[in-house]
Structures are given as C-alpha cells and as structure tokens.
Design an enzyme around this catalytic site. Sequence first.
Site, PDB file in Angstrom:
ATOM      1  N   GLU A   1       0.830  -1.203   0.000  1.00 32.50           N
ATOM      2  CA  GLU A   1       0.000   0.000   0.000  1.00 32.50           C
ATOM      3  C   GLU A   1       0.868   1.259   0.000  1.00 32.50           C
ATOM      4  O   GLU A   1       0.538   2.254  -0.652  1.00 32.50           O
ATOM      5  CB  GLU A   1      -0.936  -0.001   1.207  1.00 32.50           C
ATOM      6  CG  GLU A   1      -1.842  -1.213   1.323  1.00 32.50           C
ATOM      7  CD  GLU A   1      -2.749  -1.432   0.121  1.00 32.50           C
ATOM      8  OE1 GLU A   1      -2.689  -0.658  -0.856  1.00 32.50           O
ATOM      9  OE2 GLU A   1      -3.510  -2.401   0.141  1.00 32.50           O
TER      10      GLU A   1
ATOM     11  N   TYR B   1      -1.335  -6.923 -11.804  1.00 30.38           N
ATOM     12  CA  TYR B   1      -0.355  -7.008 -10.724  1.00 30.38           C
ATOM     13  C   TYR B   1       0.827  -7.894 -11.137  1.00 30.38           C
ATOM     14  O   TYR B   1       1.969  -7.439 -11.227  1.00 30.38           O
ATOM     15  CB  TYR B   1      -0.975  -7.624  -9.468  1.00 30.38           C
ATOM     16  CG  TYR B   1      -2.095  -6.879  -8.817  1.00 30.38           C
ATOM     17  CD1 TYR B   1      -1.907  -6.224  -7.603  1.00 30.38           C
ATOM     18  CD2 TYR B   1      -3.370  -6.859  -9.372  1.00 30.38           C
ATOM     19  CE1 TYR B   1      -2.948  -5.577  -6.967  1.00 30.38           C
ATOM     20  CE2 TYR B   1      -4.422  -6.201  -8.750  1.00 30.38           C
ATOM     21  CZ  TYR B   1      -4.201  -5.562  -7.541  1.00 30.38           C
ATOM     22  OH  TYR B   1      -5.234  -4.915  -6.927  1.00 30.38           O
TER      23      TYR B   1
END
EC number: 3.4.11.2
Length: 576
Positions: A333, A414
């Site tokens: 994050e 991803y």
Amino acid sequence: MRPTLLALGLALGLGGTAFAHAATTTPTQPPLTALTKDSGTPMPAAQKRVHFDHAALHITVQPATQSIAASATLTFSATAATDVLLLDLDRNLPISAVAVDGKPLAASDWSNPDGRLKIKLPHALAAGDKVTTTITYGGKPHVAKRAPWDGGFVWSHTKDGQPWVGSAVEGEGCDLFWPCIDQPDGKPDLVDAYVTVPKPLVAPGNGVLVGVTDDGNQRTYHWRAKHPTTYAVSINVGPYKELHGEYHSRFGNTIPLYYWYLPGEDTQAKALFAEFPRMLRFFEAKIGPYPWGDEKMGVVETPYLGMEHQTINAYGNHYAKDGSGFDWLMQHEFSHEWFGNQMTNANWDDMWLHEGFATLMQPLYARYLDGDAEYYGWLHHLRFLIRNHAPVVSGTSKTEEQVYDPSGPGQDIYNKGALMLQTLHHLIGDQAFYDSIRLLVYGRPDPKPGNFVPQYRTTADYMRIVDQVTGKKLDWFFKVYLYQAALPKLDVQRHGDTLDLRWQVPHHLPFPMPVDVQVGDTLHTVQMTDGHGSLAAPADALVTIDPHSVLLRDEPRITEFLQWRDQQRAKHKTKP
C-alpha cells in the site's frame, strides 16, 4: 489494493483475513445504480469543461445509526464555456439543498436520478470563470460486504465494543460518500475534510491536521490534503492511540510519521511503526522523494485488509508474520504513494501502472532486506499467479469493473505487470530502468522536494519514456507483453552441436528479445534480431536457457502444473 493481494498472501502462506476483530453487519440497502457501481465510465463533455479546484467536505459520522450528515462546498474553474455542473453522487444519499455561489437553487434546477448530479447554473460560465456549489446531503452510505473488494463503509466494533469505522471505495468510487468527479483524472487540487465524530473517538485523515474543535459530545477533525486521488480520500473513525515520529530524508526534508492503532496493541504497533523508516529509505533511494513529505507518512488500522489512501494508508493485516521480515500488505500500500497517488493512471485501462510497479516493489524490497533468495522466491510465486485470459492493456477506455473482472486482465495487472517490468529491467539495464521510473512518476529526471507535481500517465506515456531514456524503439516489447494475452514462447531445438532458438509470438509480431544461455561454465547472450538466433553448444555440454530467470515467457511446466491444479480443485468440488 485489490483482490490479488489476498491471493498472493495465501500463495505465500501469509495468512490473515480481510476482516477485523468483529464481524461487520450488512443491513439491507438499496442497490447502486449502474452509473454509481461503475467507476471510470466515459467522462461526459460537461465534466471536461471544468477543473476541480477545491473541495470542503463536512461529514458527521454517526456510528449508532450507520449514517452520515454532510455538506460539500466545491469550487471549479471553467476550462470552456458551460452552463451546467455534472457531479457524481450515490442517489441513495438524499440531497436536501443545493446552492451556487452562496445562493440556494430551486429544486427544479438540480436533479440526481441515477447518481449523476446535474446542477443548472444561474449564469453561464466563460473559460476562466470560477463557480462554487454547496451540496447538503446525508443518509446511510453504501455498506461494503467485503471491503476492499466490494466498496463502501465498514461499520464495525473493537473487541471492547467501541465503534470502528472505515471507508474503502476504490472500485465504486468517491461518489459513494461525497460528490465528486469519479474519474482517475478527477482529482481536486485541494481537499479540506472536516470529520465530526462522537467523543472520545478519533478521526485520522488525509494530509495535514489543521485543527481539532470540541462541540459538546462531539469533536471535529480538520484535515487538508493536496491533489488527493479521488478514491484515496477516506473516512477512519475509532478509539485510536497514536505513534508519532520523524524521518530525516536523504533529500534534506523531515517527514512526519504517524500510526493510529487500537488500544491493547502497543508492542505490535511499535514493531510495525519501526518499519516506516526503512521503507522510506528504500523507496527514496530507488525511486525518489516521498511525494507528500510536507504532509505525512500515515497508516491507520482498519476493520478491513487495506487500501492506498493518500498519506493515511489503511492497514488491517493483524500484524501477521510470514518469515519475510516485513509486512507485505503495508509495504504494497505504501508503494502506491508513488504508483497511484503521485503518478495516477489517466484511465482504468492503464491500471497496471499502479499495480504492476507496486507489486514489483515487494520482491525488490525483499532483496534489499535479505538478498536474492527472497527476491527470486517472490518472483517464483508471482509467476504461478499469471492467467493470460486477456491483454493487460486494451488500448481503449475501460471502467474499473471491466479491468478487474476475471474475463478481463484481472490479477494480471499485478503479477504479469510486475514480471514484465522485471524482464524490461534486465533488457534495458539498471540505470535506464530507474531513470524511466523517475520520469514516469515525477515528470522530470531530477526530483527534489518541491520541484515536481502529480502526474497523470498512460501506457503510451511509459512506452515513450522508455524509448527516450534508452535511445531505442522498444514498442515491440510492450506490444507483445501488454497488448497480447498469450505470452511469447521460446522454441529450443538442437541440431548437432548447434542450439537453435526461435521466439513464437502471437500474430507473428516482431520480438527481438535477446536470450541468455549458459553452456557449461560460460554465459552467452544470443541476439535474436529477427526473433531467431543460434549458438554453438557441444552435444555433451550442460545447457541452461535463461539461467537467471529474467525472461517472462510461456513455460510448459507451469502450464501443466496449473492445469493439474485446476483439475484437482474440480475433483475436490465434486466429491460428495
């Protein structure tokens, strides 16, 4: 942060759950309209005619009724003549009043039938004119059934029964709780958020804390954030304790550090907080200045797994230990402060620019901490997660739903994105690779605190940047890896003492990717100018193709394993 992170966590044996200490209740709620549910639908012409200057959001959070009472004062500059404002706001949050430049509008001058709020302006604007509208609204914001995969508010409780609230709206967008332009490029220049909560609860927020005011049994926290990504504006409420420190950056500035956590977790919280400086050290050395150094690096514990909320990243990984030596969720994050918040994709079709780079930062960080074994371990697990169902990039405008849908690129933004970048890194070298990242993220090769602004980027932008820093035309690389679903396959044939190599590429596209081959103790680089190359290799020599595992390619052993695994899962499901 989207579903693949949990998949990666499970694949690596990281454990953890998406939910926190108490189960979240999901009351019956009206369905979202198609417009509100989809983030990033084609931007109407009227939204393109204004620039979002400022948002002042006054939001009273009422945990007892799982509702909010709010008003938003929004300022826009006209970039072209217009007589209307078009905003996005969930119609399930009823609007009680709308004013323009301080003057109330008649109810007939605004409407919000499907989640697109249309405000008729009393006077048409010319290019350069400014207008301010105040929208008073409230009600029960959409409840996330499984945040962050399903967007909305999470109304939870701590172990001792105190309210614990968080928002996570990446998928459905900012319009789930405030009137905005729900587009990746709809960022306001400045957001002032006034969040009112019952005492003694605390409301950590984006940016800098301007002040706290008391009013009877309530308290209002005023936060100010510059250029926040629309879905990165967040609400966080709980009985938080706070850790505070400072990081002295290599660039000469001092960055405030904050972590808000739940009571009773002091030892674990301090250990997590101790990871902040080394993450900053890594990113600033590899990429460049922390983009929000004059605001803060902040993390808040949330009743869901996580999300990249600008300067106040959501963390709900329960301090899980996995043997890697760092908290994989928090690190991912935090990567989004560069890849997502500072550099923002111009369209959801380019979402791999957020997630591919952020995912690659995990093995790179593991290598920094513990060496090559950890690095290649991460890459190996990523390789088994690639699906190749659809191209990573379509070249057309997409909504968030279309990108993350399993029939679309899904998790490949991803995992395939990260491994493609690892291959690019090998192809162009360390200097060019990091130079290209700095230009992508900061818009300049020499970023320093104060000399750069946030960037909107497309895949085409990054292709152009890579060509610029390498002095080569490398569109062939991206056209195969990003714009084709299937991976290139390397066909290897022996003819006596000659090893023949040939790339097999979808639609016979050009793919002059060099191939490293180790023959005995000697490493050779085979140039594949026309997709074909050969090398002398004695018949009795040990030969290893791609000995350092830098090429992202179709590998039968992986395909066979994935097919076998899917068969085993199917058998397990059909057992009585």
